[in-house]
Enzyme design. Structure first.
Site, PDB file in Angstrom:
ATOM      1  CD  GLU A   1      -2.176  -5.927   5.101  1.00  0.00           C
ATOM      2  OE1 GLU A   1      -2.180  -4.731   5.458  1.00  0.00           O
ATOM      3  OE2 GLU A   1      -2.153  -6.276   3.896  1.00  0.00           O
TER       4      GLU A   1
ATOM      5  CB  SER B   1      -8.074   0.920   3.141  1.00  0.00           C
ATOM      6  OG  SER B   1      -8.344   1.995   4.020  1.00  0.00           O
TER       7      SER B   1
ATOM      8  CG  HIS C   1      -4.279  -2.789   3.167  1.00  0.00           C
ATOM      9  ND1 HIS C   1      -3.108  -2.705   3.890  1.00  0.00           N
ATOM     10  CD2 HIS C   1      -4.602  -1.512   2.821  1.00  0.00           C
ATOM     11  CE1 HIS C   1      -2.740  -1.438   4.004  1.00  0.00           C
ATOM     12  NE2 HIS C   1      -3.620  -0.695   3.356  1.00  0.00           N
TER      13      HIS C   1
ATOM     14  CE  LYS D   1      -9.074   5.163   3.373  1.00  0.00           C
ATOM     15  NZ  LYS D   1      -9.186   5.175   4.852  1.00  0.00           N
TER      16      LYS D   1
ATOM     17  CB  CYS E   1      -1.001  -0.031   1.149  1.00  0.00           C
ATOM     18  SG  CYS E   1      -2.386   1.118   0.887  1.00  0.00           S
TER      19      CYS E   1
ATOM     20  NE  ARG F   1      -9.481   5.777  11.074  1.00  0.00           N
ATOM     21  CZ  ARG F   1      -8.609   5.175  10.259  1.00  0.00           C
ATOM     22  NH1 ARG F   1      -7.633   4.436  10.765  1.00  0.00           N
ATOM     23  NH2 ARG F   1      -8.726   5.295   8.943  1.00  0.00           N
TER      24      ARG F   1
END
Length: 309
Positions: A237, A192, A235, A163, A142, A249
């Site tokens: 992971e 992300s 991502h 985003k 990333c 968040r």
């Protein structure tokens, strides 16, 4: 592959509960096996969560991996206890004279920060330059991809207006490439990021092989021909609930985030999402460890010459 970690690392009990083979250092020392040495530069704020995610993907193979966690930011962490960092992380000065079979550089929430304003940018440059002579193969994830492309190829920072968040379908471009061996023709992976990785820019300014891409996300997986550099812009992971946590968040912070695409059932954040990318993530990391690290690294790291014939 059983991963070798300090006995007290929180990831040990966390991953064992998932039936992941984690070998504590005390037991590993009794086996006469030369483990792969993998260094993880963890730039994510929630370091313990990130440790669990990457160690899970590194664990599924028959050989041992000796994990070393690296930090380069000396500022006080808001999300990870200082005791944890002091007990389980090393500073660059501690390992700068060592060689490693593999290096993983994680992402970081710095998509809207100029490189010159990143507090540890000089340290990032130093580690990437050091890896040229001390690491067999490096995997960037990333934001680290964006940093490495700038440092190694001079590609300027490219930022999306909105985003990119969600789970996207990708196309495998080279099914017989070693890093994509066993990949389906299409597969899902989470993203992300604000960073933008247009496929045409990668092709124009580098000699990297693009192995997987998506119309929505751009280049997803690419690598150098000598296997010493691998880049993944998503991502793989991430846990099932990581994107949900990031969305909540940002929503609580009043940032009015877009709902992650193709993630929540019926695009409803009130419903619990499921991971649809786990098999891809495990296969990607297994291929990197096998074909980019294990098969080209020297047995004696003191004699490192990490190039292909």
């Amino acid at each position: 592959m059983p991963i070798r970690v300090p006995d007290e690392l929180p990831a040990v009990s966390f991953l064992r509960n998932e039936n992941v083979f984690v070998m504590a250092s005390s037991r590993a020392k009794t086996q006469e096996i030369r483990p792969l040495k993998v260094l993880i530069l963890n730039l994510m704020p929630k370091k313990i969560e990130t440790e669990n995610q990457f160690l899970r993907l590194l664990s599924n193979s028959p050989l041992q991996i000796d994990i070393q966690l690296l930090r380069i930011d000396s500022r006080e962490s808001k999300n990870t206890p200082a005791e944890h960092l002091n007990n389980f992380y090393c500073d660059f000065e501690d390992i700068q004279d060592e060689n490693f079979d593999g290096l993983i550089v994680t992402g970081a929430p710095l998509g809207l920060v100029d490189f010159c304003d990143v507090a540890y940018w000089p340290q990032i440059e130093r580690v990437i330059d050091w890896a040229k002579n001390h690491v067999t193969s490096t995997l960037f994830v990333c934001w680290a991809v964006q940093a490495a492309l700038n440092i190694l190829y001079g590609i300027p920072k490219m930022t999306r207006e909105v985003k990119l968040s969600g789970v996207y379908q990708h196309q495998t471009l080279q099914q017989h490439a070693l890093l994509t061996r066993g990949f389906d023709e299409t597969f899902l992976a989470p993203h992300s990021r604000y960073a933008d990785f247009p496929t045409e820019i990668i092709r124009q300014y580098t000699d990297l092989d693009i192995l997987a891409e998506s119309e929505q996300t751009g280049a997803y997986l690419f690598a150098s021909k000598d296997k010493r550099l691998a880049f993944v812009t998503g991502h793989p992971e991430y846990d099932a609930l990581t994107l949900a946590g990031e969305y909540c968040r940002d929503n609580d912070a009043g940032l009015n985030p877009v709902v992650p695409l193709n993630y929540f059932p019926d695009d409803n954040p009130e419903l619990t999402p499921k991971a649809s990318w786990r098999s891809h993530g495990h296969l990607l990391f297994a291929n990197w460890l096998n074909y980019y690290v294990y098969q080209i690294t020297p047995y004696d790291l003191r004699h490192m010459n990490p190039t292909l014939e």
